[in-house]
Design a protein around this motif. Structure first.
Motif, PDB file in Angstrom:
ATOM      1  N   ASN A 514     -24.247   0.157  -4.071  1.00  0.00           N
ATOM      2  CA  ASN A 514     -24.360   0.955  -5.292  1.00  0.00           C
ATOM      3  C   ASN A 514     -23.022   1.131  -6.000  1.00  0.00           C
ATOM      4  N   GLY A 515     -22.079   0.243  -5.711  1.00  0.00           N
ATOM      5  CA  GLY A 515     -20.794   0.244  -6.412  1.00  0.00           C
ATOM      6  C   GLY A 515     -19.728   1.107  -5.782  1.00  0.00           C
ATOM      7  N   GLY A 516     -20.003   1.651  -4.615  1.00  0.00           N
ATOM      8  CA  GLY A 516     -19.037   2.522  -3.956  1.00  0.00           C
ATOM      9  C   GLY A 516     -18.068   1.761  -3.072  1.00  0.00           C
ATOM     10  N   MET A 517     -17.324   2.508  -2.274  1.00  0.00           N
ATOM     11  CA  MET A 517     -16.246   1.920  -1.474  1.00  0.00           C
ATOM     12  C   MET A 517     -16.096   2.710  -0.176  1.00  0.00           C
ATOM     13  N   VAL A 518     -15.738   2.020   0.876  1.00  0.00           N
ATOM     14  CA  VAL A 518     -15.386   2.633   2.159  1.00  0.00           C
ATOM     15  C   VAL A 518     -13.869   2.597   2.294  1.00  0.00           C
ATOM     16  N   VAL A 519     -13.281   3.688   2.789  1.00  0.00           N
ATOM     17  CA  VAL A 519     -11.836   3.769   2.992  1.00  0.00           C
ATOM     18  C   VAL A 519     -11.545   3.958   4.472  1.00  0.00           C
ATOM     19  N   THR A 520     -10.694   3.097   5.017  1.00  0.00           N
ATOM     20  CA  THR A 520     -10.153   3.274   6.368  1.00  0.00           C
ATOM     21  C   THR A 520      -8.695   3.665   6.231  1.00  0.00           C
ATOM     22  N   HIS A 521      -8.303   4.723   6.923  1.00  0.00           N
ATOM     23  CA  HIS A 521      -6.916   5.188   6.854  1.00  0.00           C
ATOM     24  C   HIS A 521      -6.319   5.189   8.257  1.00  0.00           C
ATOM     25  N   GLN A 522      -5.267   4.408   8.424  1.00  0.00           N
ATOM     26  CA  GLN A 522      -4.581   4.216   9.708  1.00  0.00           C
ATOM     27  C   GLN A 522      -3.220   4.872   9.579  1.00  0.00           C
ATOM     28  N   GLU A 523      -2.973   5.969  10.289  1.00  0.00           N
ATOM     29  CA  GLU A 523      -1.811   6.820   9.977  1.00  0.00           C
ATOM     30  C   GLU A 523      -1.341   7.621  11.189  1.00  0.00           C
ATOM     31  N   LEU A 524      -0.169   8.255  10.995  1.00  0.00           N
ATOM     32  CA  LEU A 524       0.369   9.202  11.973  1.00  0.00           C
ATOM     33  C   LEU A 524      -0.168  10.608  11.729  1.00  0.00           C
ATOM     34  N   TYR A 525      -0.175  11.006  10.450  1.00  0.00           N
ATOM     35  CA  TYR A 525      -0.577  12.344  10.047  1.00  0.00           C
ATOM     36  C   TYR A 525      -1.634  12.249   8.949  1.00  0.00           C
ATOM     37  N   ALA A 526      -2.486  13.255   8.872  1.00  0.00           N
ATOM     38  CA  ALA A 526      -3.403  13.330   7.740  1.00  0.00           C
ATOM     39  C   ALA A 526      -2.605  13.609   6.466  1.00  0.00           C
ATOM     40  N   ASN A 527      -3.009  12.985   5.361  1.00  0.00           N
ATOM     41  CA  ASN A 527      -2.400  13.265   4.069  1.00  0.00           C
ATOM     42  C   ASN A 527      -3.489  13.190   2.995  1.00  0.00           C
ATOM     43  N   THR A 528      -3.111  13.081   1.744  1.00  0.00           N
ATOM     44  CA  THR A 528      -4.105  13.150   0.677  1.00  0.00           C
ATOM     45  C   THR A 528      -5.142  12.046   0.794  1.00  0.00           C
ATOM     46  N   THR A 529      -4.720  10.827   1.105  1.00  0.00           N
ATOM     47  CA  THR A 529      -5.674   9.726   1.226  1.00  0.00           C
ATOM     48  C   THR A 529      -6.684   9.983   2.332  1.00  0.00           C
ATOM     49  N   THR A 530      -6.275  10.673   3.396  1.00  0.00           N
ATOM     50  CA  THR A 530      -7.183  10.984   4.490  1.00  0.00           C
ATOM     51  C   THR A 530      -8.372  11.800   4.012  1.00  0.00           C
ATOM     52  N   GLN A 531      -8.187  12.586   2.959  1.00  0.00           N
ATOM     53  CA  GLN A 531      -9.281  13.412   2.434  1.00  0.00           C
ATOM     54  C   GLN A 531     -10.449  12.574   1.946  1.00  0.00           C
TER      55      GLN A 531
END
Length: 861
Positions: A514-531
């Motif tokens: 339906n035109g959406g997107m999945v985000v994978t975030h590989q990180e040390l700490y949560a930040n804005t993108t993690t939201q």
């Protein structure tokens, strides 16, 4: 060694059997050396040299006496250990123990129950279920990632559905594994770096002239007669380069080009140099005006130009599309400089730099009375993050027409950023050539396939699974308020309701279809993108010493091993291992590495980058001569070795500087990086067309970016105490307490006009954020007004009227929200520096009575 420190009250002396490892600082490009000692709590050495691991008799002098901030206590498997970071007094970069406040506090950001870092670290994989992130096991997380990738790429039929945004800097083992996953295993061209959206150089004007972006040795800063600092400030970003190599050991006149009257501006003026306080975003005109005066006076090095600059138009055109579009013969370059706009008097009207200062700077740079010109050119983000081609090309041209390159005390180099560790297996070339959907049309070339801008492919829907590693694009891109809106919209579709893998796949498929997107975030700490992330993968902080051994290089291409010495969170994994699991799940049979050393051995033996600036070509034969693996051999090279690296008599040998004259040891095929070995002057033209469809020029874009009524320029940069997005420093009170919130430096007149005083909380609003790709958007952020009382401004106000300055990546107060979406179509580096906005007072900030608002630009006279 007692101290009032929130994490430790004393610094114990390591016993003789303490575990010792070596590495460089985790932060800036300088790469100061450190020794790390680790030993069990309850054991301690004595004050005599033969009683401790340091081999030092205490009391001792500067450089030998660790401070409390260099010590921490960590826990591993129920055992407490002391860890001591001590500046390596024998390391060539910071010999004697020099270090920055950032490097001197590294221990305080280790993974330890004593640090805030401990609570904030990501510790287990998570998947967003019913709108909330919940803990899952690694097998489920990797399978979810794989199924999202298979859906996004239509089981490999459309690789462009997967996009990766990965750091450039984080050790060759990790970047090699990450880029292999993206370009080789998946085959996607959609790759962006941590600070720019495409796989492009930050300095196109240098690279396409045939110049290396890191070409010098640090000692050249001490041997130069003149140093040009343009859009660069070693005092803020490279403390040890400034304090040791420029101030203590050098005696150069400094030409400092910057819109602000900073410490370094006053230092330059107090020591025989000059500050060119340029109007924001007018650097190409100023640099061309300096070059014009040098040529008009006959101060250019005609012998060097005749021997080493390409002067045949056809040969330039055959070099490549970029050179065809932007390369110039010397005669064409001189004709360009004849444009009346670049006469010093005319340039002064646009740039704000008086004509007499332009001429004075030209003479300092060209050194007409000297037998040879010994000028060192240093540039950084102030030029890179603006008119990227024009600014870097103009600096390349100045270097070339003065012939000031390849000899001691000369050269051109970048002057900031992270240490470097980007490596690939070469698969990116085919992925981009065969699948990139971005092309460039210029004035001479058209329909040229170029690396794609991944941020725009997130916005337009081409990327359906965005894999973000070690960065925060929701805050660290351009026009980020608009980008967050797009990410929010594309991730707000169907959500898994349980952690069953088939249910996860169902929701991901429904959203993507339906035109959406999945985000994978590989990180040390949560930040804005993690939201916005659907899958969160916890990584180990290998740059702080967690995990195995890694390799990267510093600003003089000094390549060394960073030895691991501690564990991280038990549920986290090293990035290469995560990439390995992903690749194997997708069918790769050559990513089953056991450890980081195995990857390094593979790189050194099969992908050494032979012939390039950063060649590792000599490591494998030297290792073989000593009956070692490459990783084992590099463990013995404690001082590092400067790239390109070659082997001689069974040992590695380094290259002090690139572009050395004929007759000196030169590992590359040619002196300059072109097919003929001759460098190419670059077209730097305010009238260059950046949009052939409507004839828009650089000058036209400048008018659109410039502040309107009641707006002022809002530029940005670094502060000496802080590093990047403060991913560690926001968790370290000792550092953060100087700037507990972001600041906005304002001239007192601009503040008074808006009813603002020092310590007020202000909002910066740009309701016309330029967007070269479509309709303009809007953005805003807040900061604390930093207004210096005129009575205290003994060496002038740091900012002039009409200009404000802010720290560029302060958490939750990020100025990228007001920065334009201007990216050169030929080389999409964002114009992060060219923000603007209206400023309004919100009220008094909570830090008004605790922050100092004294001047930060007082230099010794």
């Amino acid at each position: 060694m007692a101290a009032d420190n929130p994490n430790t009250s004393e610094v114990p002396i390591p016993p003789t059997d303490a575990e010792r490892s070596t590495r460089s600082c985790r932060y800036c490009i300088v790469g100061c050396g450190y020794e790390v000692y680790k030993w069990p709590v309850g054991e301690e050495g004595g004050p005599s040299a033969d009683e401790n691991a340091l081999g030092i008799d205490y009391p001792a002098g500067y450089g030998e006496w660790p401070s409390p901030n260099m010590h921490e206590i960590i826990q591993e498997n129920g055992q407490e250990y002391h860890v001591l970071f001590k500046p390596d007094t024998d390391y060539p970069v910071n010999e004697g123990g020099s270090h920055s406040i950032r490097g001197g506090t590294q221990a305080q950001s280790l993974y330890s129950p004593n640090n805030e870092d401990y609570d904030d670290r990501l510790k287990q994989p998570q998947i967003r279920i019913g709108g909330d992130l919940v803990t899952v096991d690694w097998d489920t997380a990797i399978e979810a990632w794989a199924r999202a990738t298979e859906i996004a790429t239509e089981n490999g039929e459309n690789p462009n559905g997967y996009g990766q945004k990965l750091y450039f800097y984080q050790f060759i083992e990790n970047t090699f594994a990450g880029t292999k996953l993206c370009h080789d295993v998946i085959g996607s061209p959609n790759w962006g770096g941590h600070n720019r959206p495409a796989l492009t150089t930050e300095v196109p004007g240098l690279v396409n002239a045939g110049l290396a972006q890191w070409s010098y040795a640090y000692e050249d800063a001490a041997e130069a007669d003149t140093i040009v600092l343009a859009g660069a400030d070693p005092k803020e970003n490279q403390d040890v380069i400034f304090s040791k190599w420029i101030n203590e050991e050098g005696d150069a006149d400094i030409v400092f080009i910057d819109p602000r009257k900073k410490f370094t501006a006053n230092y330059a003026e107090n020591n025989g140099g000059i500050h060119l306080q340029i109007n924001e975003a007018t650097d190409p005109i100023l640099l061309n005006a300096i070059a014009r005066h040098i040529v008009d006076q006959g101060w250019h090095d005609e012998g060097f130009i005749e021997e080493w600059l390409m002067d045949d138009r056809q040969t330039i055109d055959e070099e490549g599309w970029y050179q065809e579009e932007f390369g110039l013969t010397p005669d064409e370059y001189y004709d360009l400089l004849d444009d009346p706009r670049y006469a010093p008097e005319n340039a002064a009207e646009t740039t704000g730099v008086p004509a007499e200062e332009i001429r004075e700077a030209a003479e300092l740079i060209a050194q007409p009375g000297a037998e040879e010109t010994n000028t060192l050119f240093m540039l950084e983000k102030g030029l890179i993050w603006g008119w990227s081609h024009e600014n870097t090309g103009a600096m390349a041209n100045l270097t070339l027409i003065t012939g000031s390159v390849g000899r001691p005390g000369t050269g051109i180099t970048r002057a900031g950023g992270h240490q470097e560790g980007f490596w690939t297996n070469g698969a990116e070339g085919d992925a981009i050539a065969e699948r990139s959907t971005q092309t460039f049309d210029g004035e001479k070339v058209e329909d040229v396939t170029v690396p794609p801008n991944t941020v725009e492919r997130v916005r337009d829907g081409e990327i359906k699974h965005w894999h973000v590693i070690g960065n925060d694009p929701a805050r660290h891109s351009y026009a980020t308020q608009d980008l967050r809106n797009a990410i929010r919209d594309r991730t707000s579709g169907a959500q898994p309701q349980t952690a069953d893998i088939d249910e996860i796949e169902r929701a991901f498929r429904e959203r993507i279809e339906n035109g959406g997107m999945v985000v994978t975030h590989q990180e040390l700490y949560a930040n804005t993108t993690t939201q916005y992330a659907d899958i969160v993968l916890p990584a180990t902080a290998v740059e702080s010493g967690e995990g195995g051994d890694y390799h990267r290089w510093n600003g003089e291409r000094r390549f060394r091993q960073y030895q691991g010495f501690m564990e991280g969170p038990s549920g986290a994994k090293e990035d290469w291992e995560i990439f390995s699991m992903m690749g194997q799940r997708l069918g790769a049979d050559d990513m089953d590495w056991e450890n980081s050393r195995e990857i390094f051995n593979l790189i050194a033996e099969e992908y050494p980058g032979a012939g390039g600036d950063h060649s590792l070509e000599g490591i494998a034969p030297a290792a073989e001569a000593n009956d070692m693996t490459p990783a084992e051999y590099m463990e013995t090279v404690e001082e590092g070795v400067q790239q390109p690296i070659y082997e001689e008599n069974g040992e590695v040998q380094g290259t002090p500087r690139i572009h050395a004259p004929d007759g000196e040891r030169e590992v590359m095929d040619h002196r300059f990086h072109t097919s003929t070995g001759e460098a190419i002057l670059q077209r730097v033209d305010w009238d260059r067309v950046v949009d052939p469809d409507d004839g828009t020029t650089i000058g036209d874009v400048y008018e659109q970016l410039s502040p309107g009524e009641d707006e002022i320029w809002v530029t940005n940069g670094r502060l000496q105490h802080l590093w990047q997005n403060m991913y560690t420093h926001q968790r370290l009170e000792y550092v953060q307490k100087r700037f507990p919130q972001n600041i906005l430096q304002l001239h007192p007149n601009d503040a008074a006009d808006r009813g603002i005083e020092a310590g007020d909380l202000v909002e910066i609003v740009n309701d016309d954020v330029f967007n070269i790709h479509g309709e303009n958007t809007e953005g805003s952020f807040t900061a604390v007004a930093y207004v210096v009382d005129p009575d205290d401004a003994a060496q002038g106000q740091a900012v002039s009227e009409g200009l404000a300055y802010t720290y560029w990546l302060y958490p939750d107060q990020v100025n990228n929200d007001v920065n334009p979406a201007y990216l050169d179509p030929a080389n999409p580096n964002p114009g992060y520096k060219y923000g603007k906005g209206r400023i309004r007072r919100l009220g008094e900030s909570e830090v008004k009575d605790e922050m100092s608002f004294k001047p930060m630009n007082i230099a010794p006279e």
